[in-house]
Design a protein around this motif. Structure first.
Motif, short mmCIF file in Angstrom:
data_model
loop_
_atom_site.label_atom_id
_atom_site.label_comp_id
_atom_site.label_asym_id
_atom_site.label_seq_id
_atom_site.Cartn_x
_atom_site.Cartn_y
_atom_site.Cartn_z
N ASP A 146 2.88 6.31 4.08
CA ASP A 146 2.77 7.70 4.55
C ASP A 146 4.02 8.02 5.37
O ASP A 146 4.60 7.13 5.98
CB ASP A 146 1.55 7.87 5.46
CG ASP A 146 0.25 7.52 4.78
OD1 ASP A 146 -0.05 8.13 3.73
OD2 ASP A 146 -0.48 6.64 5.28
N ASN A 161 -3.95 4.34 2.48
CA ASN A 161 -4.05 4.86 1.12
C ASN A 161 -4.60 3.79 0.19
O ASN A 161 -4.40 2.60 0.41
CB ASN A 161 -2.67 5.31 0.63
CG ASN A 161 -2.18 6.53 1.38
OD1 ASN A 161 -2.93 7.49 1.57
ND2 ASN A 161 -0.94 6.48 1.84
N GLU A 162 -5.27 4.24 -0.86
CA GLU A 162 -5.85 3.31 -1.83
C GLU A 162 -4.80 2.67 -2.73
O GLU A 162 -4.84 1.48 -2.99
CB GLU A 162 -6.87 4.04 -2.72
CG GLU A 162 -8.19 4.36 -2.03
CD GLU A 162 -8.95 3.09 -1.65
OE1 GLU A 162 -8.79 2.08 -2.36
OE2 GLU A 162 -9.67 3.12 -0.64
N GLY A 163 -3.87 3.48 -3.20
CA GLY A 163 -2.93 2.99 -4.21
C GLY A 163 -1.82 2.14 -3.61
O GLY A 163 -1.81 1.83 -2.42
N THR A 164 -0.89 1.74 -4.47
CA THR A 164 0.27 0.96 -4.02
C THR A 164 1.54 1.58 -4.59
O THR A 164 1.48 2.40 -5.51
CB THR A 164 0.19 -0.50 -4.52
OG1 THR A 164 0.15 -0.48 -5.95
CG2 THR A 164 -1.02 -1.22 -3.97
N GLY A 211 1.87 8.81 0.21
CA GLY A 211 0.54 9.34 -0.08
C GLY A 211 0.20 10.56 0.76
O GLY A 211 -0.51 11.47 0.31
N ARG A 258 0.85 -1.19 0.00
CA ARG A 258 0.00 0.00 0.00
C ARG A 258 0.89 1.24 0.00
O ARG A 258 1.93 1.26 0.65
CB ARG A 258 -0.80 0.05 1.31
CG ARG A 258 -1.91 -0.94 1.37
CD ARG A 258 -3.18 -0.38 0.77
NE ARG A 258 -4.25 -1.28 1.11
CZ ARG A 258 -5.50 -0.89 1.31
NH1 ARG A 258 -5.85 0.38 1.19
NH2 ARG A 258 -6.41 -1.78 1.63
N ARG A 259 0.42 2.28 -0.67
CA ARG A 259 1.21 3.51 -0.71
C ARG A 259 1.46 3.97 0.74
O ARG A 259 0.53 4.12 1.53
CB ARG A 259 0.42 4.55 -1.48
CG ARG A 259 1.21 5.77 -1.88
CD ARG A 259 0.42 6.61 -2.86
NE ARG A 259 1.10 7.85 -3.14
CZ ARG A 259 2.13 7.97 -3.97
NH1 ARG A 259 2.60 6.92 -4.60
NH2 ARG A 259 2.71 9.14 -4.16
N SER A 295 2.72 1.70 6.01
CA SER A 295 1.45 2.02 5.35
C SER A 295 0.20 1.76 6.18
O SER A 295 -0.87 2.24 5.82
CB SER A 295 1.33 1.21 4.06
OG SER A 295 2.54 1.16 3.35
N ALA A 329 -8.13 5.88 6.97
CA ALA A 329 -8.02 4.67 6.13
C ALA A 329 -6.62 4.63 5.52
O ALA A 329 -6.04 5.69 5.25
CB ALA A 329 -9.07 4.71 5.04
#
Ligand code: DOR
Ligand code: ZN
Length: 345
Positions: free
Chosen positions: A11, A306-309, A35, A8-9, A294, A304
């Motif tokens: 932070d 992040n959505e991306g990877t 992200g 997952r992207r 992540s 939540a």
């Protein structure tokens, strides 16, 4: 052997982006990897108002351009006289994610920081009620305390009593450097967590001082003995959900670092995830990187993931010795070294 790693992207839960030309140079390095980031407010003057944080956030987004997707999470710089109402309004408007406690005089641009934590009791009470995290630079500044003991003494003299006085306050002990902090955080309840930098997982005080002084390895809190680094490595390898990624990437121009009185700060944004991947790989726990980078942070902040990877690949990554030598003139962490992991494009 794993040759690619998709997570997952991530932070970055502790980052210095500075302002103006420096901001424009450094922000894309972070946005290419992360992200979101918790952005430190130690500008000159510090970010103490909702208006200042909004304007800074806008400048960050402009500096990021299309390097993202990236969301800056803003923080308020606590002073002895900060207005609790301003902090609360900033939180309610979704501008201030957290507040940052710099003990006055502890580090770069901390002169306007807090001289005695009891001075900010009304703000801490307000934050506890709002569920707004307090981010702590955990070092005492007393002249009689050895610089290598400042974090440990902070735990005893400041942090433990504060946690007791505010049992609902969420606290992140930032950039921990000692086995004592690892133990302290592990023993605290769920409302206490810590960030760990890439550099404190890799350097100890010998790396700063043996064979000549290495100004680019100097940051605050200063790296400690090897056994403390080992305790940090062991702690992240355990997969503890109370520990998460915070680079504390803190750029200073080379002349300000290579000086008779050099600034504290290690500029790690250009290797912001790769250095951690290298460390986790060495520790044989690459499967723990995603949690640390992540998942644990968002969980603590109530966000939540992040959505991306992002995908990392096992391939040589030659870290430049200098970045923008004719301009901001930065020397990154791992300057001139070859890392074994790089971002896949
Ligand atoms: O090494 C550091 N650099 N530690 C801090 O706490 C502040 C940071 C900076 O702003 O340069
Ligand atoms: Zn910092």
């Amino acid at each position: 052997m794993t040759d690619t790693l998709t997570i997952r992207r991530p932070d970055d839960w502790h980052l210095h982006l500075r302002d103006d030309a420096m901001l424009s140079l450094v922000a894309p390095f972070t946005a290419e990897r992360f992200g979101r980031a918790i952005v430190m407010p130690n500008l000159v003057p510090p970010v103490t108002t909702v208006a200042a944080a909004k304007a800074y956030r806008q400048r960050i987004l402009e500096a990021v351009g299309d390097a993202g997707p990236f969301e800056p999470l803003m923080t308020a710089y606590l002073t002895d006289t900060i207005d609790p109402e301003e902090v609360a309004r900033g939180h309610e408007e979704g501008v201030f994610m957290a507040c940052k406690l710099y003990p006055a005089g502890a580090t770069t641009n901390s002169d306007a920081g807090v001289t005695d934590i009891r001075n900010i009791d009304p703000v801490l009470a307000q934050m506890a009620a709002l569920g707004m995290p307090l981010l702590v630079h955990g070092e005492v500044v007393d002249a009689d305390i050895d610089i290598f003991d400042r974090e440990k003494v902070f735990l005893e003299r400041v942090l433990a009593p504060t946690l007791e006085r505010f049992p609902d306050l969420k606290v992140v002990l930032e950039h921990i450097t000692t086995a004592d902090s690892v133990e302290f955080v592990q023993a605290g309840g769920e409302r206490l967590a810590a960030t760990v930098t890439a550099h404190h997982l890799r350097i100890d005080r010998n790396d700063i001082l043996v064979g000549g002084i290495k100004p680019h390895m100097y940051c605050l809190p200063v790296a400690k003995r090897a056994r403390h680094k080992e305790a940090l490595r062991e702690a992240v390898a355990s997969g503890s959900p109370k520990l998460f990624l915070g680079t504390d990437s803190a750029p200073h121009a080379r002349p300000a670092k290579e000086s008779g009185c050099g600034c504290a700060g290690i500029f790690s944004a250009p290797v912001g995830i790769e250095s951690y991947a290298q460390t986790f790989d060495e520790l044989g726990c690459l499967e723990k990187l995603e949690g640390f980078a992540s998942l644990h942070g968002p969980r603590f902040y109530g966000l939540a993931p992040n959505e991306g990877t992002i995908t990392l690949e096992r391939a040589p990554f030659e870290v430049p010795a200098r970045i923008d030598p004719e301009g901001q003139d930065l020397t990154p962490f791992h300057a001139g070294e070859r890392l074994g992991w790089r971002l896949a494009r």
